[in-house]
Write a protein that holds these residues in place. Structure first.
Motif, short mmCIF file in Angstrom:
data_model
loop_
_atom_site.label_atom_id
_atom_site.label_comp_id
_atom_site.label_asym_id
_atom_site.label_seq_id
_atom_site.Cartn_x
_atom_site.Cartn_y
_atom_site.Cartn_z
N ARG A 185 0.96 -1.20 0.06
CA ARG A 185 0.00 -0.17 0.01
C ARG A 185 0.81 1.32 0.13
NH1 ARG A 185 -5.36 -0.68 0.86
NH2 ARG A 185 -5.95 -2.64 1.52
N HIS A 188 2.09 1.86 -3.70
CA HIS A 188 0.83 2.44 -4.29
C HIS A 188 0.71 3.96 -3.88
CE1 HIS A 188 -2.82 3.00 -6.34
NE2 HIS A 188 -3.32 3.34 -5.09
N ARG A 189 0.78 4.24 -2.60
CA ARG A 189 0.54 5.79 -2.24
C ARG A 189 1.61 6.76 -2.57
NH1 ARG A 189 -0.35 4.18 2.57
NH2 ARG A 189 1.80 4.76 3.30
N SER A 192 2.50 7.18 -8.91
CA SER A 192 1.92 8.30 -9.73
C SER A 192 0.35 7.69 -9.76
CB SER A 192 2.46 8.38 -11.19
OG SER A 192 2.91 6.91 -11.70
N ARG A 193 0.21 6.45 -9.29
CA ARG A 193 -1.05 5.86 -9.42
C ARG A 193 -1.69 5.80 -8.26
NH1 ARG A 193 -1.17 1.09 -13.35
NH2 ARG A 193 0.73 1.15 -14.74
N ALA A 194 -1.31 6.78 -7.19
CA ALA A 194 -2.18 6.99 -5.98
C ALA A 194 -3.59 7.29 -5.88
CB ALA A 194 -1.23 7.92 -5.18
N ASP A 195 -3.86 8.08 -6.97
CA ASP A 195 -5.15 8.08 -7.15
C ASP A 195 -6.20 7.22 -7.83
OD1 ASP A 195 -4.73 10.79 -6.01
OD2 ASP A 195 -4.33 11.72 -7.85
N GLN A 196 -5.52 6.05 -8.42
CA GLN A 196 -6.26 5.02 -8.99
C GLN A 196 -6.54 4.11 -7.79
OE1 GLN A 196 -7.60 5.58 -11.84
NE2 GLN A 196 -6.63 7.59 -12.14
N ARG A 239 -5.38 0.85 -14.35
CA ARG A 239 -4.53 2.03 -14.34
C ARG A 239 -4.18 2.36 -12.50
NH1 ARG A 239 -8.53 4.47 -17.55
NH2 ARG A 239 -7.51 4.95 -19.93
N GLY A 240 -4.38 1.22 -11.97
CA GLY A 240 -3.95 1.29 -10.47
C GLY A 240 -2.90 0.22 -10.17
#
Length: 465
Positions: A185, A188-189, A192-196, A239-240
């Motif tokens: 996590r 991911h956070r 650049s995919r943090a909003d996905q 996209r995530g």
């Protein structure tokens, strides 16, 4: 050795104890002042600041609690350790409520006292550093929900920052309960995919017959119960990031289909005729040794190398004991708040107890321990007796003499021959010590003959010279 400017005040109405502590602490390099009564101690405290106060709870003219309060009123940064042959849990709690760092029951071991003083002074230094570095220090202690400032954890934080900026697949390895999903996590956070979407799936918790449908989706009527089209987790994570936990549990047929998805970024729903493009960053996790699984042909080598482009190994708690105090305080505060209790501190004795335990269940076991302990304690200081665990009863079995043979190391793997040799060597050494080196007497104590003793001395390389 301590530096001379570290000044300790020893307060005890027993002159022999004062002299012993004075000699021992001076030898360690501390500057030491002594007082034989509470009145004398307070007079010294009013004249100057002390780094540490070592004070008996029972004094002739007043209690050590009175001296503690006077020291804290003069200088809140003075670290206080209380000592007593008569301290009860209630007295210890009162002392800590009034600002004591720790208490030691008499008689105490000199090594134990040295360690308690070193810990107390280290804590004082850390408190000062916190005020200076503020946010910078907190960044090193926490990385999102991950906690720790041990060297191994700081290296992991740096790896997270580095790999987060790429789209490379990552494999997080480590024992159960070490926090592998938290690492995923965090990556991911920071990316650049943090909003996905971040989509997590426990591959070991889904039956094989359903896992393909869960990952890739299915079309209506593709199997009994498929009453409509359903998106799989790959599509959900488009996209995530897709987090595949317990990746080592999936079967070879599913591995083949997963490999195709990783290589081509295309999936085909169960019962479907058309491929679907997916843009997914895969982070996988396992507590297995997948290289051994590859050798045993239980895990595809090509899939292993596709998933394990970058490996992040999360250390077990026993390899990062420096973080235990921080984690313990975090879980104490978390469950105290949840349960509406005012438990402010874990005593250093309790921390010492935890430090001696290997925690085979890692952080998950530590958290569970604190949840139970907070629920059961009635004091606002978590003392060793408050720990709702079998840690303070060492895991083991009784031997014929009623002693305890520690079995906790078995959970990490041992050499039985080595352990038995150590035990045998300890018994022989003890018998020789008791008998003053008399081998005949030692054989009688051990219930063996002289020939057997000579054989064992040679086998275990025990010198009797």
């Amino acid at each position: 050795m301590a530096e001379k400017e570290t000044h300790i005040l020893v307060v005890d109405d027993e002159i022999s104890m004062r002299e012993l502590l004075d000699f021992m602490l001076e030898k360690e390099g501390y500057a030491v002042s002594t007082a034989g009564s509470g009145k004398e101690a307070i007079a010294l405290i009013e004249k100057r600041d002390f780094d540490l106060l070592l004070c008996d709870i029972r004094l002739g003219d007043m209690t050590g609690i009175d001296v503690l309060r006077a020291a804290k009123a003069r200088n809140p940064h003075t670290v206080v350790i209380m000592i007593s042959a008569y301290a009860s849990a209630e007295t210890a709690v009162q002392a800590m409520n009034d600002g004591a760092y720790d208490y030691l029951p008499k008689p105490f071991d000199n090594t134990e006292l040295r360690q308690a003083i070193a810990r107390a002074l280290e804590m004082r230094t850390l408190e000062r550093e916190k005020k200076v570095v503020g946010d910078d220090l907190r960044k090193n202690l926490h990385f999102g929900l991950i906690m720790g400032n041990s060297p191994k954890m700081l290296r992991i934080y740096e790896m997270i920052r580095q790999v987060a900026q790429t789209v490379t697949n990552v494999m997080v390895t480590g024992e159960s309960g070490t926090g592998k999903e938290l690492i995923a996590r965090a990556i991911h956070r920071e990316s650049s995919r943090a909003d996905q979407p971040f989509v997590a799936v426990n591959c070991g918790g889904i039956p094989e017959t359903l896992l393909e449908s869960e990952l890739f989706g299915h079309k209506k009527g593709s199997f009994t119960g498929a009453t409509g089209d359903k998106k799989g987790l790959f599509e959900t994570a488009h996209r995530g990031t897709l987090f595949l936990d317990e990746i080592g549990e999936i079967s070879i047929p599913i591995q083949v289909k997963l490999l195709r998805a990783v290589q081509t970024k295309m999936i085909r729903p169960v019962g479907g005729n058309e491929d679907v493009h997916v843009d997914v960053r895969i982070i996988s996790a396992t507590n297995r040794n997948l290289e051994e699984e590859v050798i045993a042909k239980r895990f595809r080598e090509d899939l292993f190398y596709r998933l394990n482009v970058i490996e992040i190994r999360v250390p077990p708690l026993r390899e990062r004991k420096e973080d235990l105090k921080l984690l313990a305080q975090h879980f104490l505060e978390k469950y105290s708040k949840e349960m509406g209790k005012d438990i402010s501190k874990v005593s250093s004795y309790a921390i010492d107890l935890l430090q001696k335990y290997d925690f085979p269940g890692n952080i998950r076991e530590l958290e569970n321990l604190f949840e139970r302990s907070v629920a059961l304690t009635n004091t606002n200081i978590l003392l060793p007796d408050s720990l709702a665990l079998s840690i303070h009863k060492r895991k083991g079995v009784e031997n014929d003499r009623g002693g305890l043979i520690d079995l906790s190391s078995v959970s990490h793997g041992i050499s039985l021959d080595d352990e038995l040799n150590k035990l045998e060597k300890s018994y022989i050494a003890e018998a020789l010590d008791i008998s003053g080196g008399n081998k005949q007497k030692a054989t009688e104590l051990l219930g063996i003959n002289m020939r057997s003793l000579r054989y064992r001395l040679k086998k275990l390389n025990i010198s009797t010279e």
